[in-house]
Write a protein that holds these residues in place. Structure first.
Motif, PDB file in Angstrom:
ATOM      1  N   ASN A  70       0.810  -1.258  -0.066  1.00  0.00           N
ATOM      2  CA  ASN A  70       0.023   0.001   0.037  1.00  0.00           C
ATOM      3  C   ASN A  70       0.860   1.210  -0.023  1.00  0.00           C
ATOM      4  O   ASN A  70       1.799   1.193   0.536  1.00  0.00           O
ATOM      5  N   ASP A  71       0.245   2.183  -0.744  1.00  0.00           N
ATOM      6  CA  ASP A  71       1.129   3.670  -0.729  1.00  0.00           C
ATOM      7  C   ASP A  71       0.838   4.722   0.366  1.00  0.00           C
ATOM      8  O   ASP A  71       1.643   5.625   0.685  1.00  0.00           O
ATOM      9  N   TYR A  72      -0.369   4.596   0.908  1.00  0.00           N
ATOM     10  CA  TYR A  72      -1.038   5.621   1.850  1.00  0.00           C
ATOM     11  C   TYR A  72      -0.849   5.507   2.992  1.00  0.00           C
ATOM     12  O   TYR A  72      -0.250   4.430   3.636  1.00  0.00           O
ATOM     13  N   GLY A  73      -1.587   6.445   4.008  1.00  0.00           N
ATOM     14  CA  GLY A  73      -1.417   6.436   5.408  1.00  0.00           C
ATOM     15  C   GLY A  73      -2.218   5.369   5.972  1.00  0.00           C
ATOM     16  O   GLY A  73      -2.974   4.912   5.544  1.00  0.00           O
ATOM     17  N   ASN A  93      12.756 -14.280  -7.146  1.00  0.00           N
ATOM     18  CA  ASN A  93      12.789 -13.011  -7.941  1.00  0.00           C
ATOM     19  C   ASN A  93      11.456 -12.431  -7.576  1.00  0.00           C
ATOM     20  O   ASN A  93      10.503 -13.034  -7.197  1.00  0.00           O
ATOM     21  N   LYS A  94      11.365 -11.210  -7.393  1.00  0.00           N
ATOM     22  CA  LYS A  94      10.249 -10.108  -7.044  1.00  0.00           C
ATOM     23  C   LYS A  94      10.094  -9.091  -7.697  1.00  0.00           C
ATOM     24  O   LYS A  94      10.739  -8.529  -8.330  1.00  0.00           O
ATOM     25  N   ILE A  95       8.549  -9.013  -7.822  1.00  0.00           N
ATOM     26  CA  ILE A  95       7.850  -8.061  -8.204  1.00  0.00           C
ATOM     27  C   ILE A  95       7.250  -7.254  -6.997  1.00  0.00           C
ATOM     28  O   ILE A  95       6.105  -7.779  -6.311  1.00  0.00           O
ATOM     29  N   ILE A  96       7.723  -5.890  -6.833  1.00  0.00           N
ATOM     30  CA  ILE A  96       7.027  -5.211  -5.573  1.00  0.00           C
ATOM     31  C   ILE A  96       6.231  -4.179  -5.967  1.00  0.00           C
ATOM     32  O   ILE A  96       6.466  -3.238  -6.641  1.00  0.00           O
ATOM     33  N   ILE A  97       4.700  -4.135  -5.449  1.00  0.00           N
ATOM     34  CA  ILE A  97       4.125  -3.163  -5.735  1.00  0.00           C
ATOM     35  C   ILE A  97       3.622  -2.466  -4.575  1.00  0.00           C
ATOM     36  O   ILE A  97       3.049  -2.921  -3.703  1.00  0.00           O
ATOM     37  N   GLY A  98       4.155  -1.305  -4.518  1.00  0.00           N
ATOM     38  CA  GLY A  98       3.883  -0.475  -3.311  1.00  0.00           C
ATOM     39  C   GLY A  98       5.166   0.330  -2.755  1.00  0.00           C
ATOM     40  O   GLY A  98       6.254  -0.420  -2.642  1.00  0.00           O
ATOM     41  N   LYS A  99       5.273   1.763  -2.714  1.00  0.00           N
ATOM     42  CA  LYS A  99       6.429   2.440  -2.807  1.00  0.00           C
ATOM     43  C   LYS A  99       7.004   2.629  -1.031  1.00  0.00           C
ATOM     44  O   LYS A  99       8.258   2.767  -0.738  1.00  0.00           O
ATOM     45  N   LYS A 100       5.970   1.915  -0.257  1.00  0.00           N
ATOM     46  CA  LYS A 100       6.463   1.983   1.053  1.00  0.00           C
ATOM     47  C   LYS A 100       7.323   0.582   1.412  1.00  0.00           C
ATOM     48  O   LYS A 100       7.926   0.222   2.576  1.00  0.00           O
ATOM     49  N   ILE A 101       7.490  -0.320   0.585  1.00  0.00           N
ATOM     50  CA  ILE A 101       8.332  -1.322   0.830  1.00  0.00           C
ATOM     51  C   ILE A 101       9.743  -1.142   0.391  1.00  0.00           C
ATOM     52  O   ILE A 101       9.926  -1.052  -0.826  1.00  0.00           O
ATOM     53  N   LYS A 111       9.617  -2.773  -9.744  1.00  0.00           N
ATOM     54  CA  LYS A 111       9.126  -2.385  -8.562  1.00  0.00           C
ATOM     55  C   LYS A 111       8.255  -0.954  -8.834  1.00  0.00           C
ATOM     56  O   LYS A 111       8.819  -0.020  -9.501  1.00  0.00           O
ATOM     57  N   ILE A 112       7.032  -1.129  -8.566  1.00  0.00           N
ATOM     58  CA  ILE A 112       5.984   0.213  -8.986  1.00  0.00           C
ATOM     59  C   ILE A 112       5.480   0.574  -7.605  1.00  0.00           C
ATOM     60  O   ILE A 112       5.012  -0.177  -6.886  1.00  0.00           O
ATOM     61  N   ASN A 113       4.874   1.848  -7.703  1.00  0.00           N
ATOM     62  CA  ASN A 113       3.970   2.614  -6.694  1.00  0.00           C
ATOM     63  C   ASN A 113       2.803   1.746  -6.721  1.00  0.00           C
ATOM     64  O   ASN A 113       2.388   1.268  -7.878  1.00  0.00           O
ATOM     65  N   LYS A 114       1.898   1.631  -5.629  1.00  0.00           N
ATOM     66  CA  LYS A 114       0.619   0.840  -5.947  1.00  0.00           C
ATOM     67  C   LYS A 114      -0.374   1.917  -6.614  1.00  0.00           C
ATOM     68  O   LYS A 114      -1.179   1.178  -7.482  1.00  0.00           O
ATOM     69  N   GLU A 115      -0.085   3.240  -6.553  1.00  0.00           N
ATOM     70  CA  GLU A 115      -1.081   3.912  -7.258  1.00  0.00           C
ATOM     71  C   GLU A 115      -0.814   3.957  -8.818  1.00  0.00           C
ATOM     72  O   GLU A 115      -1.605   4.338  -9.784  1.00  0.00           O
ATOM     73  N   ASP A 116       0.405   3.309  -9.182  1.00  0.00           N
ATOM     74  CA  ASP A 116       0.507   3.041 -10.616  1.00  0.00           C
ATOM     75  C   ASP A 116       0.333   1.653 -11.187  1.00  0.00           C
ATOM     76  O   ASP A 116       0.622   1.505 -12.400  1.00  0.00           O
ATOM     77  N   PHE A 117      -0.357   0.985 -10.488  1.00  0.00           N
ATOM     78  CA  PHE A 117      -0.672  -0.459 -10.762  1.00  0.00           C
ATOM     79  C   PHE A 117      -1.238  -0.661 -12.118  1.00  0.00           C
ATOM     80  O   PHE A 117      -1.030  -1.328 -12.852  1.00  0.00           O
ATOM     81  N   ILE A 118      -2.363   0.454 -12.508  1.00  0.00           N
ATOM     82  CA  ILE A 118      -3.106   0.310 -13.771  1.00  0.00           C
ATOM     83  C   ILE A 118      -2.458   0.999 -14.725  1.00  0.00           C
ATOM     84  O   ILE A 118      -2.079   0.197 -15.617  1.00  0.00           O
ATOM     85  N   LYS A 119      -1.711   1.860 -14.447  1.00  0.00           N
ATOM     86  CA  LYS A 119      -1.125   2.574 -15.493  1.00  0.00           C
ATOM     87  C   LYS A 119       0.106   1.963 -15.917  1.00  0.00           C
ATOM     88  O   LYS A 119       0.598   2.008 -17.120  1.00  0.00           O
ATOM     89  N   ARG A 120       0.988   1.243 -15.106  1.00  0.00           N
ATOM     90  CA  ARG A 120       2.098   0.424 -15.425  1.00  0.00           C
ATOM     91  C   ARG A 120       1.707  -1.091 -15.341  1.00  0.00           C
ATOM     92  O   ARG A 120       2.768  -1.775 -15.397  1.00  0.00           O
ATOM     93  N   PHE A 121       0.577  -1.660 -15.664  1.00  0.00           N
ATOM     94  CA  PHE A 121       0.250  -2.777 -15.697  1.00  0.00           C
ATOM     95  C   PHE A 121       1.009  -3.642 -16.853  1.00  0.00           C
ATOM     96  O   PHE A 121       1.351  -4.676 -16.628  1.00  0.00           O
ATOM     97  N   GLU A 122       1.048  -2.931 -17.871  1.00  0.00           N
ATOM     98  CA  GLU A 122       1.716  -3.624 -19.180  1.00  0.00           C
ATOM     99  C   GLU A 122       3.119  -4.232 -18.912  1.00  0.00           C
ATOM    100  O   GLU A 122       3.836  -5.065 -18.993  1.00  0.00           O
ATOM    101  N   GLU A 123       3.855  -3.366 -17.704  1.00  0.00           N
ATOM    102  CA  GLU A 123       5.260  -4.000 -17.367  1.00  0.00           C
ATOM    103  C   GLU A 123       5.037  -5.159 -16.577  1.00  0.00           C
ATOM    104  O   GLU A 123       5.946  -5.930 -16.942  1.00  0.00           O
ATOM    105  N   ILE A 124       4.325  -5.074 -15.659  1.00  0.00           N
ATOM    106  CA  ILE A 124       4.042  -6.214 -14.678  1.00  0.00           C
ATOM    107  C   ILE A 124       3.685  -7.661 -15.898  1.00  0.00           C
ATOM    108  O   ILE A 124       4.184  -8.473 -15.621  1.00  0.00           O
TER     109      ILE A 124
END
Length: 254
Positions: A70-73, A93-101, A111-124
């Motif tokens: 998760n990215d938020y508070g 090997n790891k794909i990490i979704i969430g900037k707080k990790i 490694k991507i931010n959770k808020e970018d999950f949809i925007k960068r889904f092609e990379e995943i």
């Protein structure tokens, strides 16, 4: 009173986000079930297993693990379990979704931010497709927090590849194969994993809002307790003032 109203709004917004995420997850789950059935009927078809060497992962290869955080508070505990498993899985090997990790080494392929999950889904999707095509992983797992109810969620691991064998081979069916079976299954498997991953992300988003509702509910309870204490204190102060005034009036009369 202003703080209480803000917390109430936060609580209501968390409930709305939870409902939206669950509806989104339901759509992905319906498709995922259909694709799982198709994959199983092909991969565990008795004729294909006997006639062809199909889609067998190399168990000596490392696992590919996908971690959804998760990215938020208001989600410290939510991210703690994810972070713990990221650090424990030394060889995967790891794909990490969430900037707080905050983890990065040679095993992190994306490694991507959770808020970018949809925007960068092609990379995943590309990472998963490459892993399947090259058969460079023995398993693909997803780690996430699973929504159970309005009051509970649970940290879970789900194996997405290979599709778990139910113990019975499919018989009485045959297929005409006009393309490379492994290439065909690889495309279908990537499609399946991506749908399952989208579902897990939606369920995880619902789960993190369970935590927010718990926190905001607790905050509202404490605010109301403080308001009750303040009311009691004010009542006590007024009563003391009234008694003191009565005593002063009595003194004057005497």
């Amino acid at each position: 009173m202003k703080i209480k109203n803000v917390v109430k709004v936060m609580n209501f917004q968390a409930l709305l986000r939870m409902d939206k995420a669950l509806k989104q997850a339901e759509k992905y789950r319906d498709v995922g079930k259909e694709v799982t059935d198709i994959l199983s009927r092909i991969m565990y078809n008795k004729n294909l297993i006997l006639d062809k060497m199909i889609f067998t992962p190399d168990e000596t290869k490392p696992e590919l693990n996908i971690y959804i955080a998760n990215d938020y508070g208001f989600c410290g505990n939510f991210n703690a379990e994810v972070s713990k498993h990221v650090r424990e899985d030394k060889t995967a090997n790891k794909i990490i979704i969430g900037k707080k990790i905050r983890y990065n080494d040679d095993t992190v392929v994306l490694k991507i931010n959770k808020e970018d999950f949809i925007k960068r889904f092609e990379e995943i999707e590309k990472c998963i497709e490459n892993a399947i095509d090259s058969m460079s992983c023995s398993k693909i797992n997803v780690y996430y927090n699973h929504y159970h109810s309005l009051t509970s969620f649970e940290f879970m691991k789900i194996q997405l590849f290979p599709v778990e064998f139910k113990g019975e081979y499919y018989e009485g069916e045959d297929f005409v194969i006009e393309t490379d079976i492994n290439q065909f299954l690889g495309s279908l498997m990537t499609f399946y994993i991506c749908y399952q991953l989208r579902m897990c992300e939606s369920i995880s988003y619902a789960a993190e809002n369970v935590l927010r509702t718990q926190i905001t509910n607790s905050a509202l309870d404490k605010i109301e307790e403080k308001e009750e204490e303040d009311r009691n204190e004010e009542f006590k102060r007024r009563k003391e003032k009234s008694i003191l005034k009565s005593v002063e009036n009595y003194k004057k009369i005497m």
